[in-house]
Design a protein around this motif. Structure first.
Motif, PDB file in Angstrom:
ATOM      1  N   SER A  94       0.373  -1.067   0.040  1.00 18.40           N
ATOM      2  CA  SER A  94      -0.067   0.381   0.327  1.00 18.40           C
ATOM      3  C   SER A  94       0.847   1.482  -0.184  1.00 18.40           C
ATOM      4  O   SER A  94       1.472   1.617   1.213  1.00 18.40           O
ATOM      5  N   ILE A  95       0.659   2.588  -0.833  1.00 20.06           N
ATOM      6  CA  ILE A  95       0.849   3.414  -1.333  1.00 20.06           C
ATOM      7  C   ILE A  95       0.902   4.166  -0.400  1.00 20.06           C
ATOM      8  O   ILE A  95       1.462   5.198   0.602  1.00 20.06           O
ATOM      9  N   CYS A  96      -0.571   4.187   0.296  1.00 22.67           N
ATOM     10  CA  CYS A  96      -1.365   5.387   1.464  1.00 22.67           C
ATOM     11  C   CYS A  96      -1.018   4.576   2.637  1.00 22.67           C
ATOM     12  O   CYS A  96      -0.632   6.159   3.512  1.00 22.67           O
ATOM     13  N   LEU A  97      -0.370   4.106   2.786  1.00 20.43           N
ATOM     14  CA  LEU A  97       0.004   3.339   4.443  1.00 20.43           C
ATOM     15  C   LEU A  97       1.136   3.683   4.673  1.00 20.43           C
ATOM     16  O   LEU A  97       1.655   4.540   5.570  1.00 20.43           O
ATOM     17  N   LEU A  98       2.254   3.184   3.325  1.00 17.92           N
ATOM     18  CA  LEU A  98       3.563   3.875   3.808  1.00 17.92           C
ATOM     19  C   LEU A  98       3.486   6.266   3.392  1.00 17.92           C
ATOM     20  O   LEU A  98       4.708   6.212   4.418  1.00 17.92           O
ATOM     21  N   LEU A  99       2.705   6.098   2.886  1.00 18.90           N
ATOM     22  CA  LEU A  99       2.702   7.759   2.873  1.00 18.90           C
ATOM     23  C   LEU A  99       2.044   8.311   4.565  1.00 18.90           C
ATOM     24  O   LEU A  99       2.806   9.033   4.877  1.00 18.90           O
ATOM     25  N   GLN A 100       1.195   7.871   5.564  1.00 17.84           N
ATOM     26  CA  GLN A 100       1.321   7.730   6.471  1.00 17.84           C
ATOM     27  C   GLN A 100       1.502   8.113   7.422  1.00 17.84           C
ATOM     28  O   GLN A 100       1.889   9.004   8.409  1.00 17.84           O
ATOM     29  N   CYS A 101       3.291   7.834   7.142  1.00 16.77           N
ATOM     30  CA  CYS A 101       4.919   7.501   7.591  1.00 16.77           C
ATOM     31  C   CYS A 101       4.616   9.544   7.490  1.00 16.77           C
ATOM     32  O   CYS A 101       5.726  10.056   9.333  1.00 16.77           O
ATOM     33  N   ILE A 102       4.545  10.534   6.893  1.00 16.98           N
ATOM     34  CA  ILE A 102       5.402  11.389   6.216  1.00 16.98           C
ATOM     35  C   ILE A 102       4.746  12.431   7.301  1.00 16.98           C
ATOM     36  O   ILE A 102       4.586  13.479   7.211  1.00 16.98           O
ATOM     37  N   LEU A 103       3.118  11.994   7.037  1.00 13.65           N
ATOM     38  CA  LEU A 103       2.255  13.504   7.319  1.00 13.65           C
ATOM     39  C   LEU A 103       2.732  14.091   8.649  1.00 13.65           C
ATOM     40  O   LEU A 103       2.700  15.121   9.033  1.00 13.65           O
ATOM     41  N   PRO A 104       2.873  13.252   9.658  1.00 13.30           N
ATOM     42  CA  PRO A 104       3.245  13.760  11.101  1.00 13.30           C
ATOM     43  C   PRO A 104       4.484  14.350  10.797  1.00 13.30           C
ATOM     44  O   PRO A 104       4.565  15.492  11.899  1.00 13.30           O
ATOM     45  N   THR A 105       5.313  13.998  10.174  1.00 13.49           N
ATOM     46  CA  THR A 105       6.582  14.734  10.329  1.00 13.49           C
ATOM     47  C   THR A 105       6.776  15.910   9.358  1.00 13.49           C
ATOM     48  O   THR A 105       7.753  16.737   9.721  1.00 13.49           O
ATOM     49  N   LEU A 106       5.678  16.132   8.963  1.00 11.13           N
ATOM     50  CA  LEU A 106       5.755  17.660   8.390  1.00 11.13           C
ATOM     51  C   LEU A 106       5.781  19.123   9.452  1.00 11.13           C
ATOM     52  O   LEU A 106       5.931  19.923   8.771  1.00 11.13           O
ATOM     53  N   THR A 107       5.524  18.041  10.764  1.00  6.55           N
ATOM     54  CA  THR A 107       5.479  19.493  11.252  1.00  6.55           C
ATOM     55  C   THR A 107       6.658  20.056  11.887  1.00  6.55           C
ATOM     56  O   THR A 107       7.028  20.705  12.814  1.00  6.55           O
ATOM     57  N   VAL A 108       7.569  18.795  11.795  1.00  2.00           N
ATOM     58  CA  VAL A 108       9.159  19.293  11.857  1.00  2.00           C
ATOM     59  C   VAL A 108       9.775  19.615  10.379  1.00  2.00           C
ATOM     60  O   VAL A 108      11.245  19.628  10.747  1.00  2.00           O
ATOM     61  N   ALA A 109       9.205  19.227   9.567  1.00  2.00           N
ATOM     62  CA  ALA A 109      10.253  19.316   8.044  1.00  2.00           C
ATOM     63  C   ALA A 109      10.817  21.178   7.821  1.00  2.00           C
ATOM     64  O   ALA A 109      10.380  21.702   7.947  1.00  2.00           O
ATOM     65  N   GLU A 110      12.054  21.035   7.809  1.00  2.00           N
ATOM     66  CA  GLU A 110      13.025  21.913   7.358  1.00  2.00           C
ATOM     67  C   GLU A 110      12.588  22.242   5.736  1.00  2.00           C
ATOM     68  O   GLU A 110      12.740  24.078   5.697  1.00  2.00           O
ATOM     69  N   ASP A 111      11.637  21.323   5.031  1.00  2.00           N
ATOM     70  CA  ASP A 111      11.723  22.161   3.860  1.00  2.00           C
ATOM     71  C   ASP A 111      10.962  21.699   3.390  1.00  2.00           C
ATOM     72  O   ASP A 111      10.249  20.257   3.928  1.00  2.00           O
TER      73      ASP A 111
END
Length: 335
Positions: A94-111
Motif C-alpha cells: 500500500s502506497i497510502c500506508l507508506l505515506l502515513q509515515c510522512i504526514l506527522p513529520t511535516l510538523t518539523v520538516a525543514e523544507d
C-alpha cells in the motif's frame, strides 16, 4: 532509546509506521521487537521495508536489522526530514500506508518533501487512494497539515505498479475540536475500473445509489490506467467533515455486491454519532497528540485506534482520555 513492543494491542504494521513518524518528529531513537507478531506473516514485508528506507533517507537515520521478515529493528534519525525521493515498493504494497509515515513529520520538516511512490493504490487492508485524498488529506489540511497527492497510475494486487506523487510543506498542526457531527447534504464518490469493462463500474455505482436513495448523490465513473486489472468504489459525505467507506472488487464478487457493501458501510457511519469515521479515528491520533490539546468523536472505537494511542504516548509527553467502548462511538481527548 525507546523500546516498543510490536505485539501490543492489534500487533500490526501501524505500530511500526507510527513509531517511525514520531521518532522523526521527536528525534528519539527506538528499538521495536515482535514486529507484526499478530499477523499471519509476521515481520517486515516489502511495504514496511520501504517505509523504513524512506524515513531513513529523509532523516539520514541509523538503522539496524533491516531485512525482509525481520521481527526486530533499531531506528535513530539524525536530521529533520527533508528531501525529494522516488521509491518503488516492488509489490502491490500500500502506497497510502507508506505515506502515513510522512504526514506527522511535516510538523518539523525543514523544507518541502516531495515523494514519488510506486506500489498499490487500491489494495486490501489499507485505505484506497481516493479515500486518502478526499478524506485523510482533506481533514488534515483543515488542521494545518500542508499536503496533497496526485494519482498518476492505479496499482492493484498482485502486480502493483501504481504511481502517486506526494507533496508536503512545513506545517504547524492546529488544535481542533471535532466533537459534533452533521447530517450529509450529499454523497460523493468514484466508481472505477482498470482493464475491465466499464459496465462493471456503472453497475457498482447503480447498486450504491439504490441503497443511498434518500440522499443527493454525485458518484462519477472512471476508467483508470493500470498495469493489472482492478475495480472498486469509494464514497464520502459532503457537509462538515467527510465520513467515508469503500469496497474493492475481486474475482467472483459481483459488481452489485461491491457497490452495496460500500453504501451500507457508509450508512452505518452516518447513523452513528461521530464527527469522523472509524478509519480517521485511528489516523487522527498522532495529530491530536502533536496539537497538545484537541478532541474528536469517532463513529467507532477500534483496536487500531487504541494501539495507535499507546504508541504515541511512548513518544510524546501526553495522555489520551478516551470516553467510550470498543466497537462504539467514542470521544478521544488530549489535554
Amino acid at each position: 532509546m525507546l523500546e516498543i513492543d510490536g505485539s501490543h494491542g492489534e500487533g500490526g504494521g501501524q505500530i511500526l509506521r507510527t513509531s517511525l513518524a514520531l521518532s522523526c518528529v521527536t528525534r528519539k531513537g527506538f528499538k521495536i521487537n515482535n514486529i507484526r507478531k499478530n499477523r499471519s506473516n509476521p515481520g517486515l514485508s516489502h511495504q514496511h521495508l520501504k517505509s523504513v528506507e524512506l524515513m531513513s533517507e529523509l532523516t539520514n537515520a541509523e538503522i539496524e536489522e533491516l531485512e525482509l521478515r525481520s521481527t526486530e529493528l533499531k531506528f535513530k534519525p539524525k536530521n529533520k526530514p527533508k528531501g525529494e525521493i522516488e521509491i518503488d515498493i516492488g509489490t502491490a504494497g500500500s502506497i497510502c500506508l507508506l505515506l502515513q509515515c510522512i504526514l506527522p513529520t511535516l510538523t518539523v520538516a525543514e523544507d518541502e518533501i516531495n515523494i514519488k511512490v510506486k506500489g498499490g493504490t487500491d489494495v486490501k487492508w489499507s485505505p484506497p487512494v481516493d479515500y486518502f485524498k478526499n478524506i485523510t488529506v482533506y481533514i488534515l489540511n483543515k488542521i494545518g497539515i500542508k499536503a496533497d497527492i496526485k494519482t498518476k497510475k492505479r496499482g492493484y494486487y498482485p502486480k502493483g505498479g501504481g504511481l502517486v506523487e506526494f507533496r508536503g510543506k512545513p506545517s504547524e498542526v492546529k488544535q481542533f475540536d471535532f466533537s459534533d457531527n452533521q447530517s450529509p447534504e450529499k454523497i460523493k464518490g468514484v466508481s472505477y475500473v482498470s482493464n475491465l469493462p466499464e459496465d462493471i463500474a456503472h453497475r457498482q455505482k447503480k447498486s450504491a445509489e439504490d441503497i443511498l436513495d434518500k440522499y443527493k448523490k454525485d458518484i462519477i465513473v472512471k476508467k483508470f490506467e493500470a498495469i493489472g486489472k482492478g475495480t472498486g468504489i469509494v464514497l464520502w459525505t459532503k457537509n462538515g467533515l467527510p465520513l467515508g467507506s469503500s469496497s474493492l472488487g475481486e474475482p467472483g464478487k459481483p459488481a452489485e455486491e461491491v457497490g452495496s457493501e460500500a453504501a451500507e458501510n457508509l450508512i452505518t457511519e452516518i447513523k452513528r454519532n461521530g464527527a469522523v469515521d472509524r478509519y480517521m479515528g485511528d489516523q487522527l491520533v498522532p495529530f491530536a497528540g502533536l496539537s497538545g490539546n484537541s478532541r474528536y468523536k469517532t463513529t467507532q472505537l477500534t483496536q487500531h485506534t487504541l494501539t495507535n494511542a499507546w504508541v504515541v504516548e511512548r513518544f510524546l509527553d501526553i495522555n489520551y482520555k478516551i470516553k467510550g467502548n470498543k466497537g462504539k462511538e467514542a470521544l478521544i481527548e488530549v489535554n
